[in-house]
Design an enzyme around this catalytic site. Structure first.
Site, PDB file in Angstrom:
ATOM      1  N   LYS A  45      37.990  32.254  38.526  1.00 47.34           N
ATOM      2  CA  LYS A  45      39.012  32.510  37.495  1.00 47.34           C
ATOM      3  C   LYS A  45      40.212  31.648  37.873  1.00 47.34           C
ATOM      4  O   LYS A  45      41.132  32.100  38.560  1.00 47.34           O
ATOM      5  CB  LYS A  45      39.341  34.004  37.431  1.00 47.34           C
TER       6      LYS A  45
HETATM    7  N1  PMP Z   1      35.454  35.059  30.422  1.00 43.34           N
HETATM    8  C1  PMP Z   1      36.652  34.497  30.609  1.00 43.34           C
HETATM    9  C2  PMP Z   1      36.774  33.028  30.486  1.00 43.34           C
HETATM   10  C3  PMP Z   1      37.772  35.283  30.918  1.00 43.34           C
HETATM   11  O1  PMP Z   1      38.981  34.730  31.093  1.00 43.34           O
HETATM   12  C4  PMP Z   1      37.630  36.677  30.999  1.00 43.34           C
HETATM   13  C5  PMP Z   1      38.823  37.546  31.300  1.00 43.34           C
HETATM   14  N2  PMP Z   1      39.012  37.683  32.668  1.00 43.34           N
HETATM   15  C6  PMP Z   1      36.355  37.227  30.813  1.00 43.34           C
HETATM   16  C7  PMP Z   1      35.285  36.388  30.521  1.00 43.34           C
HETATM   17  C8  PMP Z   1      36.119  38.697  30.964  1.00 43.34           C
HETATM   18  O2  PMP Z   1      36.238  39.059  32.318  1.00 43.34           O
HETATM   19  P1  PMP Z   1      36.728  40.496  32.752  1.00 43.34           P
HETATM   20  O3  PMP Z   1      35.868  41.457  32.024  1.00 43.34           O
HETATM   21  O4  PMP Z   1      36.493  40.525  34.229  1.00 43.34           O
HETATM   22  O5  PMP Z   1      38.149  40.605  32.396  1.00 43.34           O
END
Ligand code: PMP
Length: 305
Positions: A155
């Site tokens: 991330k």
């Molecule tokens: N894909 C991307 C590119 C994201 O930025 C996010 C948000 N964090 C997600 C998927 C979903 O991840 P999460 O459920 O861990 O927030």
């Protein structure tokens, strides 16, 4: 507006005191890694949703980028709880950010100071009334980054340049959000969300090899669906499968569970939030606010229970 506090390298300071130089490496070159976490108000006080998993992913993102953090995961988890308390927040969004706190021009990261800030803000729905009413999406002309270019499993700030291009294009075209395909043409994810489709009672979502961030909400929904006896399949998905699915929805910390009503102006099912989506969204939300005791281990209370 109440004064906001941030945690910066071990100290809690006011937001005004947290200014950084404009030439900061991570601002110029998108060299930061971060997390997005939600906390919810429950009967037993504020609880952070899947705190350990988010902190673990933050450390993994930093590791992928060779950033050594001088804290343990436990210390960062504690700092997150402290900053929610300092801001007297209940329902909120927490943003830990790891960055090169160095304003010497030059790409090299060697020897550059790594800092961490954590902030927490009040935060409601990501898509106005999208959670209840559903949203419209457009398959983007931009493809998702792949791990030969930028690791989608981290991330990292840099990945969000790709997300922003896709999101902005979707909005210019009149849709609420984008859906990105991977470079090999499979459905990958939204700019900040994972995607699921419902097909004949089964749940299908892109697998890891479709260049996705392995979302924590995605994992929660997979586990919730399995707990109510649904079959969940992780595999490559063709774009056209989305058009003919019974239901399609996004998941994400910010988006929670958001139904998708149309894709490229094509109605999904009857063009309204579907029954399976509603069940999963309801259970997810009940777990997050401590109303459903299943998966109660996902909640990390600010105060000891
Ligand atoms: N894909 C991307 C590119 C994201 O930025 C996010 C948000 N964090 C997600 C998927 C979903 O991840 P999460 O459920 O861990 O927030």
């Amino acid at each position: 507006m109440a004064k906001r506090y941030v945690w910066l390298d071990g100290k809690i300071i006011s937001e005004e005191a947290s200014r950084i130089p404009i030439m900061t490496h991570s601002l110029q070159y998108a060299s930061g890694v971060f997390e997005g976490i939600r906390a919810y108000g429950t009967d037993k006080g504020t609880a952070v949703f899947r705190l350990k998993d988010h902190v673990k992913r933050l450390f993994n993102s930093a590791k992928i980028y060779g950033m050594d953090l001088s804290y343990t995961e436990e210390e960062i988890s504690l700092a997150i709880k402290k900053i929610i308390n300092a801001n007297k927040l209940e329902h909120c969004y927490i943003r830990p950010f790891v960055f090169y706190n160095d304003h010497n021009i030059g790409l090299s990261t060697e020897g550059k100071k790594i800092s961490i800030f954590i902030t927490a803000l009040p935060f409601g729905a990501y898509f106005a009334s999208g959670k209840e009413k559903g949203i419209s999406c457009k398959v983007s002309s931009w493809h998702r980054v792949n791990s030969m270019i930028l690791p989608p499993e981290a991330k990292a700030s840099g990945n969000y340049a790709n997300s922003i291009l896709a999101s902005a294009e979707a909005k210019r075209c009149g849709a609420n959000e984008a859906i990105l395909l991977s470079t090999n043409g499979h459905v990958a994810e939204g700019p900040g969300e994972n995607i699921f489709l419902v097909d004949g009672g089964k749940l299908v979502t892109p697998s890891k090899d479709s260049d996705i961030l392995l979302g924590i909400t995605r994992d929660s929904i997979i586990k919730i669906a399995e707990s109510i006896g649904m079959q969940v399949i992780e595999r490559n998905i063709h774009r056209e499968e989305l058009y003919v699915a019974d239901e399609v929805f996004f998941t994400g910390t910010a988006a929670e569970v958001t139904p998708i009503n149309t894709i490229d102006s094509i109605k999904i099912g009857n063009g309204k939030p579907g029954a399976v989506t509603k069940v999963l969204a309801g259970k997810y939300s009940d777990i997050a606010i401590g109303k459903d005791q299943e998966f109660s281990g996902w909640l990390d209370y600010l105060q000891d229970k």
